[in-house]
Design a protein around this motif. Structure first.
Motif, PDB file in Angstrom:
ATOM      1  N   THR A   1       0.830  -1.208   0.000  1.00 35.41           N
ATOM      2  CA  THR A   1       0.000   0.000   0.000  1.00 35.41           C
ATOM      3  C   THR A   1       0.863   1.257   0.000  1.00 35.41           C
ATOM      4  OG1 THR A   1      -1.642  -1.224   1.248  1.00 35.41           O
ATOM      5  CG2 THR A   1      -1.873   1.165   1.200  1.00 35.41           C
ATOM      6  N   TRP A   2       1.965   1.250   0.748  1.00 34.25           N
ATOM      7  CA  TRP A   2       2.826   2.433   0.824  1.00 34.25           C
ATOM      8  C   TRP A   2       3.484   2.751  -0.506  1.00 34.25           C
ATOM      9  CZ3 TRP A   2       1.836   5.496   4.521  1.00 34.25           C
ATOM     10  CH2 TRP A   2       1.364   5.010   5.731  1.00 34.25           C
ATOM     11  N   VAL A   3       3.889   1.729  -1.237  1.00 38.17           N
ATOM     12  CA  VAL A   3       4.476   1.955  -2.561  1.00 38.17           C
ATOM     13  C   VAL A   3       3.422   2.544  -3.501  1.00 38.17           C
ATOM     14  CG1 VAL A   3       5.534   0.837  -4.544  1.00 38.17           C
ATOM     15  CG2 VAL A   3       6.195   0.145  -2.257  1.00 38.17           C
ATOM     16  N   THR A   4       2.204   2.039  -3.430  1.00 36.45           N
ATOM     17  CA  THR A   4       1.128   2.557  -4.266  1.00 36.45           C
ATOM     18  C   THR A   4       0.836   4.017  -3.950  1.00 36.45           C
ATOM     19  OG1 THR A   4       0.164   0.347  -4.289  1.00 36.45           O
ATOM     20  CG2 THR A   4      -1.241   2.152  -5.002  1.00 36.45           C
ATOM     21  N   ILE A   5       0.823   4.366  -2.673  1.00 36.11           N
ATOM     22  CA  ILE A   5       0.589   5.760  -2.273  1.00 36.11           C
ATOM     23  C   ILE A   5       1.710   6.659  -2.784  1.00 36.11           C
ATOM     24  CG2 ILE A   5       0.486   7.318  -0.279  1.00 36.11           C
ATOM     25  CD1 ILE A   5      -1.012   5.059   1.187  1.00 36.11           C
ATOM     26  N   LEU A   6       2.956   6.209  -2.666  1.00 38.07           N
ATOM     27  CA  LEU A   6       4.094   7.006  -3.149  1.00 38.07           C
ATOM     28  C   LEU A   6       4.083   7.154  -4.666  1.00 38.07           C
ATOM     29  CD1 LEU A   6       6.976   5.747  -0.855  1.00 38.07           C
ATOM     30  CD2 LEU A   6       5.881   7.988  -0.839  1.00 38.07           C
ATOM     31  N   VAL A   7       3.682   6.107  -5.370  1.00 36.72           N
ATOM     32  CA  VAL A   7       3.642   6.168  -6.833  1.00 36.72           C
ATOM     33  C   VAL A   7       2.541   7.118  -7.310  1.00 36.72           C
ATOM     34  CG1 VAL A   7       3.075   4.793  -8.870  1.00 36.72           C
ATOM     35  CG2 VAL A   7       4.720   3.931  -7.231  1.00 36.72           C
ATOM     36  N   LEU A   8       1.405   7.108  -6.657  1.00 41.10           N
ATOM     37  CA  LEU A   8       0.281   7.957  -7.070  1.00 41.10           C
ATOM     38  C   LEU A   8       0.386   9.397  -6.571  1.00 41.10           C
ATOM     39  CD1 LEU A   8      -2.689   5.491  -6.574  1.00 41.10           C
ATOM     40  CD2 LEU A   8      -1.595   6.168  -8.708  1.00 41.10           C
ATOM     41  N   SER A   9       1.275   9.660  -5.619  1.00 40.72           N
ATOM     42  CA  SER A   9       1.346  10.992  -5.012  1.00 40.72           C
ATOM     43  C   SER A   9       1.701  12.135  -5.971  1.00 40.72           C
ATOM     44  CB  SER A   9       2.279  10.987  -3.807  1.00 40.72           C
ATOM     45  OG  SER A   9       3.591  10.688  -4.201  1.00 40.72           O
ATOM     46  N   PRO A  10       2.616  11.989  -6.956  1.00 43.52           N
ATOM     47  CA  PRO A  10       2.870  13.143  -7.845  1.00 43.52           C
ATOM     48  C   PRO A  10       1.630  13.603  -8.604  1.00 43.52           C
ATOM     49  CG  PRO A  10       4.580  11.498  -8.132  1.00 43.52           C
ATOM     50  CD  PRO A  10       3.539  10.890  -7.258  1.00 43.52           C
ATOM     51  N   GLY A  11       0.855  12.679  -9.127  1.00 38.82           N
ATOM     52  CA  GLY A  11      -0.359  13.059  -9.855  1.00 38.82           C
ATOM     53  C   GLY A  11      -1.410  13.674  -8.959  1.00 38.82           C
ATOM     54  N   VAL A  12      -1.564  13.115  -7.751  1.00 41.24           N
ATOM     55  CA  VAL A  12      -2.562  13.639  -6.824  1.00 41.24           C
ATOM     56  C   VAL A  12      -2.173  15.029  -6.329  1.00 41.24           C
ATOM     57  CG1 VAL A  12      -3.621  13.258  -4.570  1.00 41.24           C
ATOM     58  CG2 VAL A  12      -3.330  11.351  -6.130  1.00 41.24           C
ATOM     59  N   ILE A  13      -0.898  15.227  -6.017  1.00 37.76           N
ATOM     60  CA  ILE A  13      -0.434  16.536  -5.542  1.00 37.76           C
ATOM     61  C   ILE A  13      -0.600  17.593  -6.632  1.00 37.76           C
ATOM     62  CG2 ILE A  13       1.616  17.839  -4.844  1.00 37.76           C
ATOM     63  CD1 ILE A  13       2.483  15.308  -3.302  1.00 37.76           C
ATOM     64  N   CYS A  14      -0.227  17.269  -7.861  1.00 35.22           N
ATOM     65  CA  CYS A  14      -0.371  18.237  -8.958  1.00 35.22           C
ATOM     66  C   CYS A  14      -1.840  18.532  -9.251  1.00 35.22           C
ATOM     67  CB  CYS A  14       0.333  17.720 -10.204  1.00 35.22           C
ATOM     68  SG  CYS A  14       2.119  17.756 -10.044  1.00 35.22           S
ATOM     69  N   ALA A  15      -2.695  17.521  -9.152  1.00 36.59           N
ATOM     70  CA  ALA A  15      -4.129  17.756  -9.350  1.00 36.59           C
ATOM     71  C   ALA A  15      -4.676  18.654  -8.240  1.00 36.59           C
ATOM     72  CB  ALA A  15      -4.878  16.425  -9.377  1.00 36.59           C
ATOM     73  N   PHE A  16      -4.197  18.472  -7.002  1.00 33.84           N
ATOM     74  CA  PHE A  16      -4.621  19.321  -5.891  1.00 33.84           C
ATOM     75  C   PHE A  16      -4.189  20.765  -6.106  1.00 33.84           C
ATOM     76  CE2 PHE A  16      -3.458  21.228  -1.771  1.00 33.84           C
ATOM     77  CZ  PHE A  16      -4.725  21.290  -1.200  1.00 33.84           C
ATOM     78  N   LEU A  17      -2.972  20.964  -6.647  1.00 33.46           N
ATOM     79  CA  LEU A  17      -2.463  22.323  -6.842  1.00 33.46           C
ATOM     80  C   LEU A  17      -3.221  23.090  -7.920  1.00 33.46           C
ATOM     81  CD1 LEU A  17       1.385  21.812  -6.528  1.00 33.46           C
ATOM     82  CD2 LEU A  17      -0.141  22.906  -4.900  1.00 33.46           C
ATOM     83  N   VAL A  18      -3.704  22.416  -8.947  1.00 29.07           N
ATOM     84  CA  VAL A  18      -4.399  23.127 -10.033  1.00 29.07           C
ATOM     85  C   VAL A  18      -5.915  23.080  -9.878  1.00 29.07           C
ATOM     86  CG1 VAL A  18      -2.510  22.779 -11.649  1.00 29.07           C
ATOM     87  CG2 VAL A  18      -4.379  21.143 -11.592  1.00 29.07           C
ATOM     88  N   MET A  19      -6.401  22.571  -8.755  1.00 26.49           N
ATOM     89  CA  MET A  19      -7.835  22.501  -8.496  1.00 26.49           C
ATOM     90  C   MET A  19      -8.409  23.918  -8.344  1.00 26.49           C
ATOM     91  SD  MET A  19      -9.649  20.594  -5.279  1.00 26.49           S
ATOM     92  CE  MET A  19      -8.751  21.568  -4.074  1.00 26.49           C
TER      93      MET A  19
END
Length: 102
Positions: free
Chosen positions: A46-64
């Motif tokens: 689960t931790w690897v999955t969270i780390l892998v998905l974090s760049p896309g989620v963070i960038c989506a949060f910033l441009v929301m």
């Protein structure tokens, strides 16, 4: 001689009425990094999955989009500028020049 200016005049300058070019570049780069990480890293925990998905989620949060601001990145930049600027404001009212002469 009444002129009516529509409230959304700035939206005409934005891509799809929401994004600046920098916003799209930031979002696309975050999604691209996430896709590359998904292709090369095994998602065994689960931790690897969270780390892998974090760049896309963070960038989506910033441009929301956010009401009264452009997006979250804009809020963070303005908050940083407010906190790092001078917080004591000198009064320069109508008697400022006379006060300096004394």
């Amino acid at each position: 001689m009444n002129y009516l200016i529509p409230a959304n005049t700035k939206k005409g300058q934005l891509i799809l009425g929401i994004f600046r070019p920098f916003d799209l570049i930031l979002f696309c780069s975050g999604v691209l990094v996430t896709i590359i990480l998904l292709a090369f890293l095994p998602l065994s925990s689960t931790w690897v999955t969270i780390l892998v998905l974090s760049p896309g989620v963070i960038c989506a949060f910033l441009v929301m989009p956010v009401p009264y601001y452009h997006n979250m990145l804009n809020i963070i930049i303005e908050l940083y500028e407010f906190l790092t600027s001078r917080q004591t404001y000198r009064w320069k009212g109508w008697c400022y020049k006379e006060w300096q002469r004394k």
